[in-house]
Design a protein around this motif. Structure first.
Motif, PDB file in Angstrom:
ATOM      1  N   ASN A 137       3.889   7.560   2.380  1.00 16.75           N
ATOM      2  CA  ASN A 137       2.957   8.149   3.332  1.00 16.75           C
ATOM      3  C   ASN A 137       2.505   9.512   2.811  1.00 16.75           C
ATOM      4  O   ASN A 137       2.937   9.963   1.749  1.00 16.75           O
ATOM      5  N   GLY A 138       1.615  10.176   3.553  1.00 16.83           N
ATOM      6  CA  GLY A 138       1.079  11.445   3.091  1.00 16.83           C
ATOM      7  C   GLY A 138       2.116  12.525   2.883  1.00 16.83           C
ATOM      8  O   GLY A 138       1.977  13.378   2.004  1.00 16.83           O
ATOM      9  N   GLU A 139       3.176  12.500   3.685  1.00 15.87           N
ATOM     10  CA  GLU A 139       4.223  13.518   3.575  1.00 15.87           C
ATOM     11  C   GLU A 139       5.250  13.189   2.503  1.00 15.87           C
ATOM     12  O   GLU A 139       6.074  14.034   2.149  1.00 15.87           O
ATOM     13  N   GLY A 140       5.226  11.961   2.016  1.00 17.86           N
ATOM     14  CA  GLY A 140       6.157  11.564   0.974  1.00 17.86           C
ATOM     15  C   GLY A 140       7.558  11.262   1.454  1.00 17.86           C
ATOM     16  O   GLY A 140       8.485  11.147   0.645  1.00 17.86           O
ATOM     17  N   ARG A 221      -7.175  11.939   2.153  1.00 16.60           N
ATOM     18  CA  ARG A 221      -5.880  11.416   2.589  1.00 16.60           C
ATOM     19  C   ARG A 221      -5.654  11.542   4.097  1.00 16.60           C
ATOM     20  O   ARG A 221      -4.673  11.034   4.614  1.00 16.60           O
ATOM     21  N   ASP A 222      -6.582  12.202   4.783  1.00 11.49           N
ATOM     22  CA  ASP A 222      -6.534  12.225   6.243  1.00 11.49           C
ATOM     23  C   ASP A 222      -7.373  11.101   6.844  1.00 11.49           C
ATOM     24  O   ASP A 222      -7.535  11.017   8.062  1.00 11.49           O
ATOM     25  N   GLY A 223      -7.930  10.253   5.953  1.00 14.09           N
ATOM     26  CA  GLY A 223      -8.730   9.128   6.422  1.00 14.09           C
ATOM     27  C   GLY A 223     -10.158   9.477   6.754  1.00 14.09           C
ATOM     28  O   GLY A 223     -10.888   8.663   7.332  1.00 14.09           O
TER      29      GLY A 223
END
Length: 428
Positions: A137-140, A221-223
């Protein structure tokens, strides 16, 4: 009376402890020496894999595990999976998710098991960084799935066409003379001038030359939609395809059509910029091309990935540990080698590239060339790419614009019309 109650309580506790010990607890069959509880895992896959054969092998090693493999077409597979996880019922214990489809599921993160919770970081170093990171995910801090195969792109070229155009036919020499987009265009001019044939098969392939190498394209990456708000490289990829077409370097052979297959057979175009999995199609559907096609690396600016998947575990499963143990075994370097040899799935575990069976692999269709060497080299150049949940929908609009251009449409008007259609679609 109190004594009898006390004895009864002790007896009940003893029975409970005995039953629990016999059961081994949830997922007791997920690893060696963890009990005899029988577990059935449903595994949904798509395409041509050797996973059913490997599942049988796993069952022999783990007789208390039964694996039901269901194979579907790519579109049907992902639609069924999305419907199941949305409904919260009917999902399998494990499922393949194709790389272009993965971002579609990111919004439903809570419907999947976080593989980091199961210790996946312990095997992270077995896989290419860009492939592994693509499932985070974006936060890893959340991992959707373990890497299966990848689709590193290389340049398939027809030796007869190249020879007629006075271009080299040795793979290493070809990569030397076609090492930049400018040199690619120079070669395309030679092919057209000397043979009258196009360099590439279609506008889509010309577009994907640059497009597949973009780290960020249609969405951030926030869509959030980026097209029309700034240059992420998509317009450059579009203009490159338009330029090749206007020079006469692009054919009109849409992939998977009979006309395209016939062109592969006859050498109707010089180059196909495609992943490793195309080899299987060519072997089966273009028999007259045997011995006439070779593979080499693309210019670095075209380095990209097309295809490949992950194996994810829907949160609905009652056997997450058993599912994880199976997927970890299935996608180990040793079994990725088997999948490569038996089904052409290109490994995402780079240690496979050093295994003797991989290094000594020879493709008879390609004149006995070890094509794997060039795909392995390409795999190491691929950037980490973010596509976004609506990537396929947006990309189809750009491809429509390019087809319209090839049929005579004005490139700028078609681009603007595609951007407008995309913006309208995103508002729905």
């Amino acid at each position: 009376m109190n004594l009898k109650k006390g004895l009864l309580a002790v007896l009940l506790l003893s029975i409970s402890a005995f039953l629990f010990a016999c059961s081994g607890g949830e997922d007791s069959a997920s690893g060696e020496g963890q009990g005899d509880k029988e577990i059935t895992l449903d595994f949904w896959v798509f395409g041509a894999t050797n996973y059913e054969a490997l599942a049988k092998e796993y069952e022999k090693e783990n007789p208390n595990v039964k694996i039901n493999v269901k194979t579907s077409e790519l579109g049907d597979h992902h639609n069924s999976l999305f419907t199941a996880i949305s409904a919260g019922t009917g999902a399998p214990d494990l499922a393949m998710i194709e790389v272009d489809q993965l971002d579609r599921y990111r919004e439903a993160q809570d419907r999947f098991v976080n593989l980091y919770d199961l210790g996946a970081e312990e095997i992270q170093d077995q896989y290419l960084d860009w492939k592994w990171n693509g499932a985070e995910n974006g936060e890893g801090d959340f991992l959707f799935g373990l890497p299966t195969d990848i689709g590193p792109k290389a340049m398939y070229y027809h030796t007869d066409v190249f020879e007629k155009a006075s271009l080299p036919t040795d793979p290493d020499k070809v990569s030397e003379v076609i090492s930049t987009p400018e040199e690619f265009k120079d070669a395309a001019k030679k092919v057209l001038d000397e043979t009258g044939q196009p360099m590439v098969d279609s506008m889509e392939m010309a577009f994907r030359a640059h497009m597949d190498a973009l780290e960020v394209s249609y969405f951030n990456r926030d869509g959030e939609l980026l097209i029309g708000e700034g240059d992420t490289g998509v317009k450059e990829a579009y203009d490159f395809a338009v330029d090749l077409d206007q020079e006469g370097y692009v054919g009109n052979f849409e992939m998977w059509t009979p006309e395209w297959a016939n062109a592969l057979n006859k050498g109707g175009f010089a180059v196909e910029m495609a992943p490793a999995w195309l080899k299987g199609y060519m072997t089966e559907n273009a028999p007259e091309g045997e011995g006439k096609w070779r593979v080499t690396t693309l210019p670095e600016q075209f380095a990209g990935n097309w295809g490949g998947s992950y194996v994810a575990i829907p949160a609905e499963t009652e056997h997450e540990k058993a599912a994880y143990e199976f997927s970890k075994w299935l996608l180990s370097p040793e079994n990725q080698l088997k999948s490569f040899v038996e089904s052409g799935l290109f490994p995402s575990a780079p240690s496979v590239y050093e295994m003797e069976e991989f290094k000594n692999n020879a493709d008879e269709y390609f004149g006995g060339q070890n094509t794997a060497k060039y795909f392995a080299e390409a795999a190491k150049q691929i950037p980490e790419v973010y596509k976004g949940p609506k990537y396929v929908t947006v990309n189809n609009e750009i491809l429509t614009a390019l087809r319209n251009v090839q049929e005579g449409g004005d490139p700028e008007k078609e681009w603007e019309a595609a951007v407008k259609r995309i913006e309208d679609l995103m508002k729905r």
